[in-house]
Design an enzyme around this catalytic site. Sequence first.
Site, PDB file in Angstrom:
ATOM      1  N   HIS A 121      -0.389  -7.601 -10.126  1.00  0.00           N
ATOM      2  CA  HIS A 121      -0.760  -7.575  -8.708  1.00  0.00           C
ATOM      3  C   HIS A 121      -0.793  -9.036  -8.235  1.00  0.00           C
ATOM      4  CE1 HIS A 121      -3.641  -7.008  -5.363  1.00  0.00           C
ATOM      5  NE2 HIS A 121      -3.382  -5.716  -5.434  1.00  0.00           N
ATOM      6  N   ASP A 198      -7.221  -7.130 -16.076  1.00  0.00           N
ATOM      7  CA  ASP A 198      -7.453  -6.643 -14.723  1.00  0.00           C
ATOM      8  C   ASP A 198      -7.534  -5.119 -14.802  1.00  0.00           C
ATOM      9  OD1 ASP A 198      -7.193  -5.612 -12.199  1.00  0.00           O
ATOM     10  OD2 ASP A 198      -5.488  -6.857 -11.606  1.00  0.00           O
ATOM     11  N   GLN A 201      -7.092  -0.873 -11.699  1.00  0.00           N
ATOM     12  CA  GLN A 201      -6.371   0.386 -11.590  1.00  0.00           C
ATOM     13  C   GLN A 201      -6.700   1.327 -12.756  1.00  0.00           C
ATOM     14  OE1 GLN A 201      -4.663   2.236  -8.869  1.00  0.00           O
ATOM     15  NE2 GLN A 201      -4.460   0.043  -8.575  1.00  0.00           N
ATOM     16  N   LYS A 224     -12.280   1.413  -6.045  1.00  0.00           N
ATOM     17  CA  LYS A 224     -11.207   2.212  -6.652  1.00  0.00           C
ATOM     18  C   LYS A 224     -11.775   3.302  -7.557  1.00  0.00           C
ATOM     19  CE  LYS A 224      -7.560  -0.933  -5.815  1.00  0.00           C
ATOM     20  NZ  LYS A 224      -6.707  -2.022  -6.295  1.00  0.00           N
ATOM     21  N   CYS A 364       1.577  -5.124  -3.218  1.00  0.00           N
ATOM     22  CA  CYS A 364       1.067  -6.415  -3.694  1.00  0.00           C
ATOM     23  C   CYS A 364       1.675  -6.774  -5.050  1.00  0.00           C
ATOM     24  CB  CYS A 364      -0.457  -6.427  -3.812  1.00  0.00           C
ATOM     25  SG  CYS A 364      -1.283  -6.215  -2.263  1.00  0.00           S
TER      26      CYS A 364
HETATM   27  C1  LIG Z   1      -6.483  -3.231  -6.130  1.00  0.00           C
HETATM   28  C2  LIG Z   1      -6.076  -4.130  -7.224  1.00  0.00           C
HETATM   29  C3  LIG Z   1      -6.489  -5.469  -7.261  1.00  0.00           C
HETATM   30  C4  LIG Z   1      -7.287  -6.091  -6.144  1.00  0.00           C
HETATM   31  O1  LIG Z   1      -8.510  -5.477  -5.987  1.00  0.00           O
HETATM   32  P1  LIG Z   1      -9.461  -5.901  -4.746  1.00  0.00           P
HETATM   33  O2  LIG Z   1     -10.496  -4.842  -4.715  1.00  0.00           O
HETATM   34  O3  LIG Z   1      -8.578  -5.894  -3.539  1.00  0.00           O
HETATM   35  O4  LIG Z   1      -9.992  -7.246  -5.063  1.00  0.00           O
HETATM   36  C5  LIG Z   1      -6.091  -6.232  -8.331  1.00  0.00           C
HETATM   37  N1  LIG Z   1      -5.356  -5.726  -9.327  1.00  0.00           N
HETATM   38  C6  LIG Z   1      -4.938  -4.449  -9.333  1.00  0.00           C
HETATM   39  C7  LIG Z   1      -4.125  -3.934 -10.475  1.00  0.00           C
HETATM   40  C8  LIG Z   1      -5.293  -3.609  -8.287  1.00  0.00           C
HETATM   41  O5  LIG Z   1      -4.878  -2.336  -8.279  1.00  0.00           O
END
Ligand SMILES: *Cc1c(COP(=O)(O)O)cnc(C)c1O
Length: 406
Positions: A121, A198, A201, A224, A364
Site C-alpha cells: 500500500h 502491515d 488488511q 477495517k 493505493c
Molecule cells: C487500509 C490500509 C492501510 C492504511 O490504513 P489507514 O487506516 O488508512 O491508515 C495500509 N495498508 C493496508 C494494506 C491497508 O489495507
Amino acid sequence: MLDIQKIRADFPILSQHVNGKPLVYFDNGATSQTPKVVIDSIVDYYSRYNANIHRGVHTLSQIATDAYEQARTKLQHHFNAKHNYEIIFTSGTTEGINLVANGFASILKKDDEIIVSALEHHSNIVPWQMLCEHTGAILKVIPMNYDGELLMDVYVKMLSPKTKLVFCNHISNALGTINPVEFIIEKAHEVGAAVLIDGAQAVPHLKPDVQKLNCDFYVASAHKMCGPTGVGILYGKEEWLRKLPPYKGGGEMIATVTFEKTTYADLPHKFEAGTPNICGGIAFGVAVDYMNGIGFDAIAKQEQELLEYGTKRLQELENIEIYGTKDLSKKASVISFNIKGIHPYDIGTIIDKLGIAVRTGHHCAQPIMDFYQIPGTIRASFAFYNTKEEIDIFVEAVKKAQMMLS
Ligand SMILES: *Cc1c(COP(=O)(O)O)cnc(C)c1O
C-alpha cells in the site's frame, strides 16, 4: 454456521437503500461497517464519562482512564503481545508505519538497506522512501509474479548483513494475497534485520499472534475490523520500543520538562503525545470483543465460501480478468478484476446506481497496477456479514454494466 441475517441486524447501515436499491456493501477492504454495540459504546462514552485521561483525579477521568487502559489490555490479548505497554495507540496503520520509519531515521546509516514488497500500500512505501532520502539508506523491492505472489527465492538472495529492516503487508489490499510473513520474518532475522508487518488488511479476517509470528512491529487500523476510524495500534517488541525515539512531542509523553532538558515517559506513553482518541480506543476494544464473539474461525469459513462463490460467478462473465493468485486458500475474500476494454471506473459508476458499493482504481497500490499495465481494477471485498444473494445481485449488475458499455 453463522446466522447471517441475525448478524446483519447488528449493522444498522446494512438495511438501508442507496439510490433506491438495497445497499450491497462490497467495499470492506476500504473500511468495514460498524455494529450497533460499537456505535453504542461511542454514544455511551460521550453521554456518561467523556473526560481527559491519565491526568485528572476526578471520578469521570478515572472511569475514562480505566476504560481506555482496559481496551489496551484487550488488544494486547487479541494480538497476543507479551506486555500491554507493547500496544501503542495510534490514529491508524499509516501513523504506526510513520512512527517506526521516523524512529529508524536515527538508527539507519548511509548504504544500509531496507526491503519492501511489491505488493505494498502507498502508506507502506512513501514513509520508507522519505526515510531513505533522509538517511541515504537504499530501498529494495521484493518482486511479484503475475499471480500476485511475492518471489521468495529472490527475497532470500536480497538479504545481507546490510539489511536493517523488512516491511511487508500480511494480506495485500489490492489483490487479497496472503503473504508468507512467517518465512519473511524468519529469514530477515537470520541477517539481524527487524520486520514490520502491515496487518491492516489481515485483522478483519484472522487473529494475528505477534509472538508466534515473532515480528518486531505489527500495525493495524480499527476501522477495517468493525471499529471506528481514526484509531489503530502499533505493536512493537519492548526492546525495539525502548530503542526508538518518540515520534511526537507534547503532553502525556513526558516525565519531566524544563527548558534545558525533557525526559520521556515510560512505555507506552512515550509514543502517545497529546490527548488521544479516547472514545475510539475504547470502541476499538468493543469491536474486538464483537468479532471474537462471532469467532474468527466462523468468519474465515464464511468469507472463504463467499470468495469461492463470487469467483465462480464472476468467471461466467465474458472477457473478465481476475488478478491475483488462483489458489483461493492463499487469498482473503477480495476479488480484484477487470472486464477487457472497459474502464473500471465506468463499471463502478453504473453499479453504484444499482446500490452496489465497490472500490475502483489503483487501491493505493499504484506499483501493482503498473505491473499489470492497467489503470486500476474493480475490487469487491467481502466481510462475514455479506451473502451469496448479494453476490448474485452484484454479478447481474456487472453484466448489465458490461452490456451498456460494450
Ligand atoms: C487500509 C490500509 C492501510 C492504511 O490504513 P489507514 O487506516 O488508512 O491508515 C495500509 N495498508 C493496508 C494494506 C491497508 O489495507
